[in-house]
Design an enzyme around this catalytic site. Structure first.
Site, mmCIF file in Angstrom:
data_model
loop_
_atom_site.group_PDB
_atom_site.id
_atom_site.type_symbol
_atom_site.label_atom_id
_atom_site.label_comp_id
_atom_site.label_asym_id
_atom_site.label_seq_id
_atom_site.Cartn_x
_atom_site.Cartn_y
_atom_site.Cartn_z
ATOM 1 N N ALA A 6 0.860 -1.189 0.000
ATOM 2 C CA ALA A 6 0.000 0.000 0.000
ATOM 3 C C ALA A 6 0.894 1.235 0.000
ATOM 4 O O ALA A 6 2.035 1.180 0.449
ATOM 5 C CB ALA A 6 -0.874 -0.015 1.252
ATOM 6 N N GLU A 39 3.543 -5.458 7.469
ATOM 7 C CA GLU A 39 2.664 -4.417 8.041
ATOM 8 C C GLU A 39 2.910 -4.206 9.532
ATOM 9 O O GLU A 39 2.804 -3.095 10.044
ATOM 10 C CB GLU A 39 1.197 -4.786 7.811
ATOM 11 C CG GLU A 39 0.706 -4.598 6.380
ATOM 12 C CD GLU A 39 0.942 -5.800 5.484
ATOM 13 O OE1 GLU A 39 1.741 -6.689 5.860
ATOM 14 O OE2 GLU A 39 0.336 -5.848 4.393
ATOM 15 N N GLU A 52 -0.501 -9.266 -1.013
ATOM 16 C CA GLU A 52 -1.945 -9.542 -0.935
ATOM 17 C C GLU A 52 -2.585 -9.554 -2.322
ATOM 18 O O GLU A 52 -3.472 -10.366 -2.601
ATOM 19 C CB GLU A 52 -2.626 -8.521 -0.014
ATOM 20 C CG GLU A 52 -2.207 -8.715 1.446
ATOM 21 C CD GLU A 52 -2.744 -7.633 2.359
ATOM 22 O OE1 GLU A 52 -2.306 -6.480 2.213
ATOM 23 O OE2 GLU A 52 -3.604 -7.934 3.200
ATOM 24 N N GLY A 71 0.558 -5.140 0.980
ATOM 25 C CA GLY A 71 -0.527 -5.148 0.009
ATOM 26 C C GLY A 71 -0.093 -5.727 -1.336
ATOM 27 O O GLY A 71 -0.917 -6.283 -2.072
HETATM 28 C C1 3H9 Z 1 0.318 -2.290 3.497
HETATM 29 O O1 3H9 Z 1 0.586 -2.780 2.442
HETATM 30 C C2 3H9 Z 1 -1.063 -2.330 4.094
HETATM 31 C C3 3H9 Z 1 -1.971 -3.314 3.436
HETATM 32 O O2 3H9 Z 1 -1.838 -4.584 4.009
HETATM 33 C C4 3H9 Z 1 -3.430 -2.956 3.608
HETATM 34 C C5 3H9 Z 1 -3.915 -1.755 2.916
HETATM 35 C C6 3H9 Z 1 -5.399 -1.603 3.011
HETATM 36 N N1 3H9 Z 1 4.645 3.482 0.037
HETATM 37 O O3 3H9 Z 1 13.268 1.806 1.093
HETATM 38 P P1 3H9 Z 1 13.759 2.535 -0.109
HETATM 39 C C7 3H9 Z 1 9.490 4.914 -0.871
HETATM 40 S S1 3H9 Z 1 1.475 -1.445 4.404
HETATM 41 C C8 3H9 Z 1 5.132 4.685 -0.251
HETATM 42 O O4 3H9 Z 1 14.777 3.579 0.100
HETATM 43 P P2 3H9 Z 1 14.896 0.087 -1.112
HETATM 44 C C9 3H9 Z 1 10.506 5.265 0.178
HETATM 45 O O5 3H9 Z 1 9.975 6.155 1.115
HETATM 46 C C10 3H9 Z 1 2.897 -1.363 3.332
HETATM 47 N N2 3H9 Z 1 6.447 4.922 -0.441
HETATM 48 O O6 3H9 Z 1 14.250 1.532 -1.255
HETATM 49 C C11 3H9 Z 1 11.614 5.877 -0.656
HETATM 50 O O7 3H9 Z 1 11.207 7.180 -0.973
HETATM 51 P P3 3H9 Z 1 12.257 8.364 -1.135
HETATM 52 C C12 3H9 Z 1 3.601 -2.632 3.320
HETATM 53 C C13 3H9 Z 1 7.280 3.889 -0.339
HETATM 54 O O8 3H9 Z 1 15.203 -0.323 -2.482
HETATM 55 C C14 3H9 Z 1 11.567 5.046 -1.937
HETATM 56 O O9 3H9 Z 1 10.256 4.471 -1.968
HETATM 57 N N3 3H9 Z 1 4.840 -2.470 2.565
HETATM 58 C C15 3H9 Z 1 6.822 2.616 -0.038
HETATM 59 O O10 3H9 Z 1 15.972 0.110 -0.085
HETATM 60 C C16 3H9 Z 1 12.600 3.949 -1.993
HETATM 61 O O11 3H9 Z 1 12.474 3.167 -0.812
HETATM 62 C C17 3H9 Z 1 5.973 -2.170 3.187
HETATM 63 O O12 3H9 Z 1 6.037 -2.019 4.373
HETATM 64 C C18 3H9 Z 1 5.438 2.411 0.154
HETATM 65 N N4 3H9 Z 1 4.925 1.215 0.414
HETATM 66 O O13 3H9 Z 1 13.747 -0.842 -0.522
HETATM 67 C C19 3H9 Z 1 7.194 -2.067 2.296
HETATM 68 N N5 3H9 Z 1 7.896 1.774 0.016
HETATM 69 O O14 3H9 Z 1 13.112 7.992 -2.304
HETATM 70 C C20 3H9 Z 1 7.960 -0.827 2.629
HETATM 71 C C21 3H9 Z 1 8.964 2.520 -0.258
HETATM 72 O O15 3H9 Z 1 11.426 9.561 -1.345
HETATM 73 N N6 3H9 Z 1 9.055 -0.616 1.741
HETATM 74 N N7 3H9 Z 1 8.613 3.797 -0.485
HETATM 75 O O16 3H9 Z 1 13.029 8.406 0.157
HETATM 76 C C22 3H9 Z 1 10.223 -1.295 1.833
HETATM 77 O O17 3H9 Z 1 10.402 -2.181 2.642
HETATM 78 C C23 3H9 Z 1 11.330 -0.884 0.917
HETATM 79 O O18 3H9 Z 1 11.064 0.425 0.490
HETATM 80 C C24 3H9 Z 1 11.524 -1.779 -0.334
HETATM 81 C C25 3H9 Z 1 12.581 -1.100 -1.255
HETATM 82 C C26 3H9 Z 1 12.044 -3.135 0.123
HETATM 83 C C27 3H9 Z 1 10.241 -1.916 -1.105
#
Ligand code: 3H9
Length: 709
Positions: free
Chosen positions: A67, A129, A109, A106
Site C-alpha cells: 500500500a 505491516e 496480498e 498489500g
Molecule cells: C500495506 O501494504 C497495508 C496493506 O496490508 C493494507 C492496505 C489496506 N509506500 O526503502 P527505499 C518509498 S502497508 C510509499 O529507500 P529500497 C521510500 O519512502 C505497506 N512509499 O528503497 C523511498 O522514498 P524516497 C507494506 C514507499 O530499495 C523510496 O520508496 N509495505 C513505499 O531500499 C525507496 O524506498 C511495506 O512495508 C510504500 N509502500 O527498498 C514495504 N515503500 O526515495 C515498505 C517505499 O522519497 N518498503 N517507499 O526516500 C520497503 O520495505 C522498501 O522500500 C523496499 C525497497 C524493500 C520496497
C-alpha cells in the site's frame, strides 16, 4: 491521475493474455491511481472476449511494494485495496502474478488474490505491516492462513520478515520459480502453460490449509502466548492473532469484515503514526544537502587505528561489507589483541552455525595488521578509534597526514571531541570528518556523520556512501560536545539523576522508563555500559563545570567504591554471581539517602507519570536546541538518532514525534513549571517557545528545516 501524466497501470494484449503492468516508481506502491488502474484492467479483461487470462507484473525493480504508506492517515480514496483484491480473485478468467523484487504487504496480498503465482529468483515476499503498526488489511490475514496454514502465516505476519522465492515455494505461497529476470516472459510462459492445460480457477479464499482445526488452533494459541511475552507494548501483533483466529472461525467474507475492523483500529492508533514516521524519517536522514552534486570518493580499502572494542567492532563492520581492513596498533601485543577481538566475532558465528569455517577464514584474510602507520599509505579511508583525548587524537592525525595518500578520507570516531579542532590541526582539513559509530559497532545501526566546518562536500558524500555499504542508518550531525545523541543523553540523564536525588529511587525510574517502552532503564543501562567510562569523562570535565550548576554525585560515590555495574558484580543493582539482571541494592539506597542529606534535600515522592514527563521533557528540550543550533538538520534527525542509538521505543516515532503527539504547549508548560524550582537546568529551548507561539509543531520543520541566521 493528472491529465497527461504517465499511466500507472498499462494494459497490453499478448495474443489472448492481457498483460497488466504496474508502473509507479520507485517501488510500485499501490496508490489510488494504481488501484483504479487495476480495477479498469480487470473490467477490460472481463469484457474483451479474446482475453483468456490476465498477467500481473511490476515495471522496474519490484512487483509491488505494498500500500502507499503516504496515504495512511489521509481521507480514504476509492477503490480500497481489499476491494481490488476481491475483484481480482472473483475474475472468471485466470489471473497470474509474476513476482520479481519486492512483493510486500498489500503487494503480496494482490498476488495472493491472483489464481496462480510464479516467482523469479529476485523475489522478496513478506507481510511487513506489523513493522508499521498495522496488519495485512487487504485480505492477507484471511488468505494467507488458508493457503499456508496458521503457523506459517502468523510467522510471516508477526515477524514482518522477507522471504526468498525458494522459501515461498516450500511454504506454498507461490506455485513455481522461473529462472531469469524478466517477469513478463516468465509470466507469459506460465500463463500459456496453464491455458493449455485448461487449469481451473483456483481461488485462495477456497484453499484448505486450515482444515485441521485442532492443529490450527494450537498454532494460534502458541502465537498468542508468544506475542504476549515478546511484543511488549505493541498494539498490532495481538490484532494480527485475532484476525487469524477469525480466519479459522468465520466464513471468508465475515473474516474479511473482521480483518477490516481490526485494521482500522491499528490504522487509528498512535503507534501506527509513530512507526510510519520512523519509516520515512530513516529514509530522509540518508539524504544530506552535501549529496546534491557531490560524488563520493571511491573506497576500496580502509585503515582502522585501534583494536579495542570500538576499533574491532568498526573493523568487523567493514569486513562484513567486503572491504579489506588494515588495523594499526601501538605494539605487537595490542595488535594481537585487536585481531583476537575481530576473530572472536566470527568465531561466535561459526559456533552458532551461522558461518562456515571457510567463510570465516576468507573474511579474516581481508584483515591485516601493522604497528607502523606507513601501512596506511594506499588506503582510501582511515577511521581512528583511539583513546578519547584531544592530544592523543591529534598525534594520530599528524601521523595520518604524513603517511596517507592525497585524497584519502581521514575520519575520527570521537564521541565528544571538537572535530573542527582536530581538522584545523592538520594540513588537510577538507579531508577530515567524524564517523561516530555506536557499540557494538558491527551491530548498532546508527552512524552519526559529523560534519566539520572545512570538510569537502565529496568527503561527506563518501561518508554517506560508506553508511549505505555498511547498511547503517546515517544521521548528519554538526560539531558540538556530544553531537546529537550524546549531547541529548547527557541532559536527560541529568534529569534522571536529579529525580533520584530528589526522592525517586533508581529502581522506580528504570521501571517507569521501561513502562514507557524502553527495553531497559537508564540505571540498568549505566550498569551494562560500565560506570567507569562516564566517571572518567565527568572527572575530565570537572574543571570546566559551571560551579553554580547542580551536580548530582551519587554515581561518583558508587564508582569510588569500584561499583562499575555488571562487570564488577554491582553498580546501581546487585549482580550475584553470573546474574545478568540485577536486584535492588539496599546499600545503594543508603548511599542515595546520605547524598540527599549532604545536599540538604528533603526527599519527595514521584509518580511514574512525572518521572516519564521530566525525562522526556529534558530530552525534547535539548533535541529542540540541537535542531535550533543546526547540529541536527531537522527534528526527524533527532528522532532517528535516538531510535537507532539510544533504544527510544520505535512505536513512539522518536522524542520529537512523541512531543508532537503530546502537544508542544503541554511540553513547554511542563518545562516552565520545572523551571520554577531550577531555572538553570530547565531553560525552555527558544525553538520550542517559537513553535508554540506560532501554533506549529516539530513535524512542520521536517519539511522546511529551520531558517538559520
Ligand atoms: C500495506 O501494504 C497495508 C496493506 O496490508 C493494507 C492496505 C489496506 N509506500 O526503502 P527505499 C518509498 S502497508 C510509499 O529507500 P529500497 C521510500 O519512502 C505497506 N512509499 O528503497 C523511498 O522514498 P524516497 C507494506 C514507499 O530499495 C523510496 O520508496 N509495505 C513505499 O531500499 C525507496 O524506498 C511495506 O512495508 C510504500 N509502500 O527498498 C514495504 N515503500 O526515495 C515498505 C517505499 O522519497 N518498503 N517507499 O526516500 C520497503 O520495505 C522498501 O522500500 C523496499 C525497497 C524493500 C520496497
Amino acid at each position: 491521475m493528472n491529465a497527461g501524466a504517465t499511466p500507472r497501470v498499462v494494459r497490453e494484449l499478448h495474443d489472448d493474455i492481457l498483460v497488466v503492468t504496474i508502473n509507479n516508481p520507485p517501488v510500485n506502491a499501490l496508490g489510488v491511481d494504481v488501484r483504479r488502474g487495476l480495477l479498469e484492467a480487470l473490467e477490460t479483461a472481463a469484457t474483451l472476449a479474446q482475453v483468456r487470462a490476465v498477467l500481473l507484473v511490476g515495471a522496474g525493480r519490484d512487483f509491488l511494494g505494498g500500500a502507499d504508506i503516504r496515504e495512511f492517515g489521509q481521507p480514504p480514496q476509492a477503490p480500497a485495496l481489499p476491494d481490488v483484491c476481491n475483484r481480482i480473485e472473483a475474475s472468471t478468467k485466470p489471473v497470474i502474478a509474476a513476482i520479481h523484487g519486492a512483493a510486500l504487504g498489500g503487494g503480496l496480498e494482490v498476488a495472493l488474490a491472483a489464481h496462480y503465482r510464479v516467482a523469479l529468483p529476485s523475489a522478496k515476499l513478506g507481510l511487513p505491516e506489523v513493522l508499521l503498526g498495522l496488519l495485512p488489511g487487504a485480505g492477507g490475514t484471511q488468505r494467507t492462513p488458508r493457503l499456508v496454514g496458521a503457523r506459517a502465516a502468523l510467522d510471516l505476519m508477526l515477524s514482518g520478515r522477507h522471504i526468498g522465492a525458494k522459501e515461498a515455494l516450500t511454504l506454498g505461497l507461490v506455485d513455481r520459480i522461473a529462472e531469469g529476470d524478466e517477469p513478463q516472459d516468465a509470466g507469459l510462459a506460465y500463463a500459456r502453460e496453464l491455458l493449455a492445460q485448461g487449469a481451473p480457477l483456483r481461488r485462495t479464499c477456497e484453499a484448505t490449509a486450515l482444515a485441521d482445526r485442532a492443529a490450527q488452533q494450537a498454532a494460534i494459541d502458541a502465537a498468542r502466548a508468544e506475542t504476549a511475552k515478546k511484543a511488549r507494548g505493541l498494539f498490532s501483533p495481538a490484532k494480527i492473532v485475532d484476525a487469524v483466529q477469525a480466519a479459522l472461525d468465520l466464513p471468508f467474507d465475515e473474516g474479511l469484515a473482521r480483518e477490516r475492523e481490526l485494521f482500522v483500529e491499528c490504522l487509528d492508533s498512535p503507534q501506527r503514526a509513530g512507526l510510519v514516521h520512523a519509516f520515512f524519517a530513516e529514509r530522509a536522514t540518508a539524504k544530506s544537502p552535501e549529496l546534491r552534486g557531490a560524488r563520493p570518493r571511491p573506497i576500496h580499502s580502509v585503515g582502522v587505528i585501534g583494536g579495542g572494542t570500538m576499533g574491532a567492532g568498526i573493523a568487523v563492520a567493514l569486513l562484513d561489507a567486503g572491504l579489506p581492513v588494515t588495523m594499526i596498533e601501538r605494539d605487537e601485543a595490542a595488535l594481537a589483541r585487536g585481531r583476537a577481538n575481530v576473530a572472536k566475532v566470527y568465531d561466535g558465528l561459526v559456533v552458532k552455525g551461522r558461518m562456515t569455517a571457510d567463510a570465516r577464514a576468507a573474511v579474516l584474510a581481508r584483515w591485516q595488521g601493522s604497528t607502523a602507520y606507513d601501512a596506511l599509505a594506499e588506503v582510501d579511508l582511515v577511521i581512528e578509534a583511539v583513546f578519547e583525548e584531544m592530544a592523543v587524537k591529534q598525534a594520530v592525525f599528524a601521523q595520518l597526514e604524513r603517511v596517507c595518500k592525497p585524497g584519502a578520507v581521514l575520519a575520527t570516531n570521537t564521541s565528544y571531541l571538537d572535530i573542527d579542532r582536530i581538522a584545523a590541526g592538520t594540513a588537510r582539513p577538507a579531508d577530515v570528518i567524524g564517523l561516530h559509530f555506536f557499540s557494538p559497532a558491527n551491530l548498532m545501526k546508527l552512524l552519526e556523520i559529523v560534519v566539520p566546518a572545512q570538510v569537502a562536500p565529496d568527503v561527506v558524500a563518501t561518508a554517506f556512501e560508506l553508511a549505505r555499504r555498511l547498511r547503517k542508518t546515517p544521521v548528519r550531525a554538526g560539531v558540538c560536545d556530544g553531537f546529537i545523541g550524546n549531547r541529548i543523553l547527557a541532559v536527560y540523564r541529568q534529569a534522571a539523576d536529579r529525580m533520584m536525588e530528589d526522592g525517586a529511587s533508581p529502581y522506580q525510574i528504570d521501571r517507569a522508563i521501561r513502562a514507557f517502552g524502553y527495553p531497559i532503564g537508564p540505571y540498568e543501562m549505566a550498569d551494562l555500559a560500565g560506570g567507569d567510562i562516564g566517571w572518567a569523562t565527568r572527572k575530565r570535565k570537572a574543571a570546566t563545570r559551571d560551579p553554580a550548576a547542580r551536580y548530582v554525585q551519587i554515581a561518583d560515590r558508587l564508582c569510588e567504591r569500584g561499583w562499575f555495574g555488571q562487570k564488577t558484580g554491582r553498580g546501581f543493582y546487585l549482580y550475584p554471581e553470573g546474574a545478568r539482571s540485577g536486584t535492588p541494592d539496599p546499600e545503594v539506597e543508603a548511599i542515595i539517602a546520605a547524598e540527599r542529606q549532604r545536599a540538604g534535600i528533603a526527599p519527595r515522592a514521584f509518580s511514574d507519570d512525572e518521572i516519564v514527563r521530566r525525562y522526556l521533557a529534558a530530552m525534547i528540550n535539548e533535541g529542540a536546541n540541537v535542531v535550533d543550533q543546526g547540529i541536527a538538520l531537522r527534528p526527524l534527525d533527532v528522532d532517528v538518532t535516538l531510535l537507532h542509538g539510544y533504544a527510544f521505543p520505535r512505536y513512539r516515532g522518536g522524542p520529537m514525534k512523541y512531543a508532537d503527539t503530546v502537544g508542544l504547549p503541554q511540553v513547554l508548560a511542563d518545562i516552565r513549571r520545572y523551571a520554577e524550582e531550577d531555572p538553570v537546568f530547565w531553560r525552555p529551548s527558544p525553538l520550542l517557545v517559537r513553535l508554540v507561539e506560532e501554533g506549529a509543531d516539530f513535524d512542520s520543520l521536517n519539511k522546511t528545516g529551520v531558517a538559520h541566521a
